[in-house]
Scaffold this active site. Structure first.
Site, PDB file in Angstrom:
ATOM      1  N   GLY A  96     125.771 -10.768 -26.128  1.00 44.65           N
ATOM      2  CA  GLY A  96     126.478  -9.842 -25.247  1.00 44.65           C
ATOM      3  C   GLY A  96     125.848  -9.566 -23.911  1.00 44.65           C
ATOM      4  O   GLY A  96     126.550  -9.365 -22.903  1.00 44.65           O
TER       5      GLY A  96
ATOM      6  N   ARG B 181     121.865   0.237 -28.523  1.00 41.68           N
ATOM      7  CA  ARG B 181     122.297  -0.952 -27.779  1.00 41.68           C
ATOM      8  C   ARG B 181     123.806  -1.174 -27.895  1.00 41.68           C
ATOM      9  O   ARG B 181     124.384  -1.060 -28.966  1.00 41.68           O
ATOM     10  CB  ARG B 181     121.551  -2.185 -28.305  1.00 41.68           C
ATOM     11  CG  ARG B 181     121.932  -3.510 -27.631  1.00 41.68           C
ATOM     12  CD  ARG B 181     122.964  -4.289 -28.423  1.00 41.68           C
ATOM     13  NE  ARG B 181     123.234  -5.609 -27.835  1.00 41.68           N
ATOM     14  CZ  ARG B 181     124.186  -6.430 -28.250  1.00 41.68           C
ATOM     15  NH1 ARG B 181     124.968  -6.075 -29.257  1.00 41.68           N
ATOM     16  NH2 ARG B 181     124.345  -7.613 -27.658  1.00 41.68           N
TER      17      ARG B 181
ATOM     18  N   THR C 240     132.937 -13.860 -27.720  1.00 41.05           N
ATOM     19  CA  THR C 240     131.951 -13.655 -28.772  1.00 41.05           C
ATOM     20  C   THR C 240     130.685 -14.390 -28.364  1.00 41.05           C
ATOM     21  O   THR C 240     130.718 -15.576 -28.050  1.00 41.05           O
ATOM     22  CB  THR C 240     132.438 -14.169 -30.140  1.00 41.05           C
ATOM     23  OG1 THR C 240     131.353 -14.094 -31.077  1.00 41.05           O
ATOM     24  CG2 THR C 240     132.948 -15.600 -30.077  1.00 41.05           C
ATOM     25  N   GLY C 241     129.585 -13.666 -28.326  1.00 41.78           N
ATOM     26  CA  GLY C 241     128.355 -14.306 -27.903  1.00 41.78           C
ATOM     27  C   GLY C 241     127.225 -13.321 -27.744  1.00 41.78           C
ATOM     28  O   GLY C 241     127.336 -12.165 -28.147  1.00 41.78           O
TER      29      GLY C 241
ATOM     30  N   THR D 149     131.436 -11.415 -33.871  1.00 44.01           N
ATOM     31  CA  THR D 149     132.524 -10.610 -33.326  1.00 44.01           C
ATOM     32  C   THR D 149     133.849 -11.117 -33.879  1.00 44.01           C
ATOM     33  O   THR D 149     133.919 -12.250 -34.356  1.00 44.01           O
ATOM     34  CB  THR D 149     132.563 -10.743 -31.779  1.00 44.01           C
ATOM     35  OG1 THR D 149     131.252 -10.777 -31.262  1.00 44.01           O
ATOM     36  CG2 THR D 149     133.326  -9.614 -31.132  1.00 44.01           C
TER      37      THR D 149
ATOM     38  N   GLY E  91     126.778  -4.047 -26.709  1.00 38.62           N
ATOM     39  CA  GLY E  91     126.990  -5.387 -26.188  1.00 38.62           C
ATOM     40  C   GLY E  91     128.227  -5.485 -25.321  1.00 38.62           C
ATOM     41  O   GLY E  91     128.706  -4.490 -24.765  1.00 38.62           O
ATOM     42  N   ASP E  92     128.781  -6.680 -25.230  1.00 33.11           N
ATOM     43  CA  ASP E  92     129.902  -6.919 -24.331  1.00 33.11           C
ATOM     44  C   ASP E  92     131.252  -6.555 -24.919  1.00 33.11           C
ATOM     45  O   ASP E  92     132.217  -6.372 -24.169  1.00 33.11           O
ATOM     46  CB  ASP E  92     129.921  -8.387 -23.903  1.00 33.11           C
ATOM     47  CG  ASP E  92     130.216  -9.314 -25.087  1.00 33.11           C
ATOM     48  OD1 ASP E  92     129.441  -9.275 -26.060  1.00 33.11           O
ATOM     49  OD2 ASP E  92     131.193 -10.074 -25.032  1.00 33.11           O
TER      50      ASP E  92
END
Length: 327
Positions: A246, A220, A243-244, A192, A222-223
């Site tokens: 999600g 899909r 960032t990770g 990210t 994510g966050d």
């Protein structure tokens, strides 16, 4: 932590280019320098706006645009591939002054998704638009669409092939989609870019942009486009970009949780960020990191992975460019 200098109107910016298993052994000196140069370019672009008295939202957008336009990072031009060999991009932005926010998810023809997220915030009654609808909105605002192959890169395609081979092998062995997804290394699961900023008027802003997870399926999301999970900002408290992996950041409402701990438990940005990233998230099995800046210009950049591409610049200080824990 980057303490703000004692002055009447502190300002500053922090950026990230993703966290993961960033091994020093895998990066050549030339590659490492390329990452550092691009991070410095981005953080300086945002800082220049702030130093002239500009708005935190403009600084966040300027910094993220530079990272989106670089194939080094998983956003914009460097976006990873989906399982089907396409690209689906997400982004969000939040204004800590008004608590307004905008986000886009699953867009395929937007060169700079953070720009469209800002348009959603400023030009629509909504917070999040997705897919074709988001792109139709872009056209109504005069934003051109780009060909889907704009985001094609050889390195990301090779990454897709590697990921699909691992997924297919895991599915054949376990006959289970969940097992196949969890078989992937961290570097396939997230990547990210983001920025957080405090301007001289005390306004906080945060933004995040991503190409998502390598070999993602079924639309899909994510966050990164989820306000409160991947992006959050509130004046007088903090601004956060994450960032990770999600799914964990969504479940644990990571960005907003950090600000809530500061607001309601009177914890500083370092304490709150560390508790969420290195304690709560670790206990849950989640990997990643965040960048955060508070109302005084103090910066936190915790991560629980091997490394995180990041940079910050506060007041008149020189920029800090970092990848690992020691530098």
């Amino acid at each position: 932590m980057s303490p703000a200098s004692a002055q009447e109107n502190p300002f500053g910016i922090a950026i990230h280019g993703g966290a993961g298993t960033i091994s020093k052994a895998k990066l050549t000196d030339e590659q490492e320098q390329a990452y550092r140069d691009k991070l410095e370019e981005a953080v300086n672009a945002g800082h220049k706006i702030l130093a002239k008295g500009g708005d935190s939202l403009d600084a966040v957008k300027a910094a993220i645009n530079i990272l989106e336009d670089s194939p080094l990072f998983n956003a914009g031009m460097g976006a990873v591939y989906t399982f089907d060999g396409t690209h689906e991009l997400d982004a969000s932005i939040m204004d800590g002054n008004t608590m307004n926010a905008g986000a886009v998810a699953g867009v395929k023809h937007i060169k700079n998704p953070i720009d469209l997220a800002l348009m959603v915030m400023n030009k629509s009654d909504h917070v999040m638009l997705s897919g074709v609808g988001a792109e139709e909105f872009a056209l109504t605002q005069g934003m051109p669409l780009v060909p889907a192959n704009t985001f094609d890169t050889d390195s990301r395609y090779k990454q897709l092939l590697d990921a699909k081979a691992k997924i297919n092998a895991a599915e054949s062995a376990a006959k289970d989609f969940h097992a196949s997804a969890t078989s992937l290394d961290l570097d396939y699961k997230f990547g990210t870019v983001g920025a957080v900023a405090l301007d001289k008027n005390g306004n906080l802003a945060a933004g995040t942009s991503t190409g998502g997870m390598t070999a993602k399926r079924f639309g899909r999301i994510g966050d990164s486009p989820v306000i409160g999970a991947g992006t959050y900002a509130e004046n007088g408290v903090c601004a956060v970009s994450a960032t990770g992996h999600g799914e964990y950041f969504i479940r644990y409402h990571v960005a907003a949780d950090i600000c809530a701990r500061m607001k309601y438990q009177q914890k500083n940005v370092i304490q709150a960020s560390d508790e969420v990233i290195n304690q709560r998230l670790v206990e849950a099995g989640g990997s990643g990191g965040i960048i955060a800046i508070d109302a005084q210009g103090n910066v936190a950049t915790p991560f629980n992975t091997e490394g995180m591409y990041r940079a910050s610049r506060v007041n008149k200080d020189a920029p800090l460019i970092m990848i690992w824990r020691d530098k």
